[in-house]
Design a protein around this motif. Structure first.
Motif, short mmCIF file in Angstrom:
data_model
loop_
_atom_site.label_atom_id
_atom_site.label_comp_id
_atom_site.label_asym_id
_atom_site.label_seq_id
_atom_site.Cartn_x
_atom_site.Cartn_y
_atom_site.Cartn_z
N PHE B 46 0.84 -1.20 0.00
CA PHE B 46 0.00 0.00 0.00
C PHE B 46 0.88 1.26 0.00
O PHE B 46 0.57 2.24 -0.68
N PHE B 47 1.97 1.19 0.76
CA PHE B 47 2.86 2.35 0.85
C PHE B 47 3.97 2.31 -0.22
O PHE B 47 4.79 3.22 -0.27
N ARG B 50 4.77 5.36 -2.28
CA ARG B 50 4.99 6.61 -1.54
C ARG B 50 6.39 6.63 -0.92
O ARG B 50 7.00 5.58 -0.71
N TYR B 51 6.83 7.83 -0.62
CA TYR B 51 8.10 7.98 0.06
C TYR B 51 7.99 7.41 1.49
O TYR B 51 6.97 7.62 2.12
N LEU B 70 2.50 4.44 -10.42
CA LEU B 70 3.11 4.95 -9.18
C LEU B 70 2.23 6.02 -8.55
O LEU B 70 2.54 6.54 -7.49
N HIS B 71 1.17 6.38 -9.25
CA HIS B 71 0.35 7.49 -8.79
C HIS B 71 -1.09 7.07 -8.53
O HIS B 71 -1.59 6.11 -9.11
N TYR B 72 -1.73 7.86 -7.66
CA TYR B 72 -3.14 7.65 -7.34
C TYR B 72 -3.98 7.98 -8.58
O TYR B 72 -3.68 8.96 -9.25
N SER B 75 -2.27 3.34 -8.51
CA SER B 75 -1.47 2.54 -7.57
C SER B 75 -2.33 1.43 -6.94
O SER B 75 -1.80 0.39 -6.55
N TYR B 76 -3.65 1.67 -6.87
CA TYR B 76 -4.52 0.63 -6.29
C TYR B 76 -4.61 -0.60 -7.18
O TYR B 76 -4.82 -1.70 -6.70
#
Lengths: 307, 292
Positions: B46-47, B50-51, B70-72, B75-76
């Protein structure tokens, strides 16, 4: 077991909290932007049915995102979004203010500035203020030529002048466009802009009614960029289709395209599209014999030259 | 644990197993560990975009899926795809779950023998036979992958059907629409083929070949019954399949987070199904043993 479950839950929550804390917020911004985009799409579906407060609500939402993430790379695009919301509302003054804000804040981003100016020009067009629109478009040509939008602008000016019934201006714009594309190709040789400028030059020739010149330019492109990465399957199909359409459909001339493709095959006998071009030649010869319309060969994504 | 008459009644056997779980919740301890690391993996995935995890996962996601993932909200898609991937879940099942299922069976065996439940002893018992458990878990996974490959041949054949009406079209639609449901059946079928292997390894301390022999001996007489007992709990997974296979219908109305929620619900249900499967079939294995 209860103790174990509590420990597990604690670890999971701790990992979640730490990773949430370390996150720089980009993800949160993307999430907010996505939600705002959904609202934008909803408004765009039927702008007339949307109450004024919805427009302002969405603008405020975007402004809040800007305030929260001022340094984020995506923030600059939000000003364009704000302008677009007002375009939907037909509030052209506020729309231009939004686009102008992008220009003022990010003068070092040519693609963004070209996009902002294009929307400014578009807003003038929607108000039938064509001279102001053309000024904005000319500004793109002058300042942001080496952008995708910049490359398309000279051609667009020809179309716009023709559309609004100014043939003399269209003629002048086409002459300027040829000079512009020639200069771009010379200034940025072997770049995507040189490639695009040659294609655009051909389009300008077609617009001027100089079909033969346009066809020859496209033929030159085939040979010149035969081994270039820019000559993608889509590009080669587009060029071949354009040559065939302009030559066969408009001029009833089968020989010129055949000669162009034959010349290509002579110069690049083992090229990956040699089979495709040979089939096109055969098809054109068949059509010439029967003297019927044109039909295009299907081109595979990747063709083996050894075939 | 139960009478002989009950042993061949699927519902009664499942009920007995569930009531055993309620009266002896210690059986669930190994499954709590399974749930823990599944959740932990889910959290990490899930993470992942993200950084700071993106510094490690970013290049992998970019290479395997593309920059946009890599982006919303894209990413899901990666979260759901990767978390539920056959590769990841098979590795987890074979390497880790096999051991903890072995522990739970050792606990059931201790309860059945009227011995006190000592977790340490159950862990020791499973650890001693880990290699055999590993192979015992790898067999149904390999079978499922093999059967899926065969199923894929059927799907590929269906895809080349060009009819837009008539019997061939109906056949094509049936094959394509039933893919997720058929996959569930294949998973249950593969599990059924080797379900008594792990109980054999843990309860009778058999090695893999001995466990396989006794597994097929039991299956020879009761394969249909075993398959039925395994299918019934697996049905609770159907709503997840239904929701996952119809996302195209409601994707605009539902938040992208739903994909992640469905993935985690799917794994929770898989664990629940495993608990019921292995508790029920271990109970049956013990009953068969007592009959002898």
């Amino acid at each position: 077991m209860k103790k174990t479950i509590i420990i597990f839950l604690f670890i999971l929550l701790a990992v979640f909290a730490v990773l949430t804390f370390l996150d720089k917020g980009e993800y949160g911004m993307e999430k907010q932007l996505w939600r705002a985009q959904k609202q934008f799409e909803q408004i765009a579906r039927d702008p007339k049915a949307v109450p004024d407060q919805n427009y302002e609500g969405l603008v405020n939402q975007y402004r809040k995102i800007i305030q929260r993430f001022p340094a984020n790379g995506l923030t600059r695009k939000i000003y364009i979004k704000i302008g677009k919301i007002y375009l939907l509302k037909k509030d052209y003054v506020k729309a231009r203010a939004g686009f102008q804000e992008a220009l003022t804040r990010y003068p070092d981003d040519p693609a963004l500035c070209a996009e902002a100016l294009m929307h400014i020009g578009n807003s003038f067009e929607l108000e039938a203020k064509y001279d102001e629109a053309k000024t904005a478009y000319r500004q793109i040509i002058g300042q942001y030529a080496a952008t995708d939008i910049g490359m398309s602008m000279p051609m667009y000016l020809i179309t716009l002048n023709s559309k609004i019934g100014r043939p003399a201006d269209a003629e002048k714009a086409s002459a300027e466009a040829l000079v512009f594309y020639d200069a771009i190709a010379k200034k940025n040789p072997e770049t995507k802009y040189a490639f695009a400028s040659q294609r655009m030059s051909a389009a300008v020739h077609f617009a001027r009614g100089d079909t033969q010149k346009g066809i020859h330019l496209l033929g030159q492109m085939l040979n010149r960029y035969a081994d270039s990465e820019m000559m993608t399957p889509q590009q080669i199909v587009l060029i071949v289709k354009t040559i065939n359409t302009m030559s066969v459909a408009n001029l009833k001339d089968y020989d010129t395209p055949i000669a162009i493709y034959q010349d290509f095959l002579n110069q690049h006998p083992r090229h990956q599209y040699s089979v495709y071009l040979q089939k096109t030649i055969n098809g054109l010869k068949e059509l010439k014999e029967k003297n019927i319309g044109i039909r295009f060969q299907a081109v595979p994504q990747s063709q083996n030259a050894q075939e | 644990m139960s009478s002989e008459s009950k042993s061949k009644q699927p519902i009664a056997l499942i009920k007995t197993a569930i009531s055993t779980l309620f009266t002896h919740p210690q059986i669930l301890s190994p499954y709590a560990i399974i749930a823990f690391y599944e959740f932990l993996i889910f959290e990490l995935l899930f993470f992942a975009p993200r950084y700071p995890l993106v510094t490690f996962f970013g290049p992998i996601i970019r290479k395997l899926e593309g920059e946009v993932f890599l982006h919303y909200p894209f990413s899901y898609y990666v979260l759901a795809k990767w978390f539920q991937s056959t590769l990841l879940q098979s590795v987890i099942f074979v390497v880790l779950n096999s051991f903890f299922i072995g522990v739970s069976i050792a606990i059931i065996n201790a309860i059945n023998n009227g011995q006190p439940v000592i977790l340490k002893a159950a862990f020791k018992r499973a650890a001693a036979s880990y290699v055999h458990l590993f192979i015992g878990a790898a067999l149904p996974v390999a079978t499922m992958i093999g059967l899926s490959q065969l199923h894929e041949l059927v799907i590929n054949r269906a895809l080349v059907i060009r009819s837009t009406s008539g019997i061939y079209y109906i056949l094509k639609q049936m094959v394509l629409l039933s893919v997720p449901y058929f996959n569930l059946f294949l998973a249950v079928f593969s599990t059924a083929l080797f379900i008594y292997v792990i109980p054999g390894i843990i309860i009778d301390k058999k090695k893999i070949f001995g466990a396989l022999a006794s597994n097929f001996k039991i299956l020879w007489k009761s394969f249909g019954f075993t398959l039925l007992v395994l299918i019934l709990p697996a049905l609770i997974y159907l709503p997840v399949i239904l929701l996952q296979s119809t996302t195209s219908i409601y994707k605009d109305a539902a938040p992208p987070e739903l994909l992640g929620i469905l993935a985690i619900v799917g794994v929770i249900l898989s664990i629940v199904i495993d608990i019921i499967h292995y508790t029920t079939m271990t109970t049956y294995y013990l009953l068969k043993k007592e009959e002898k």
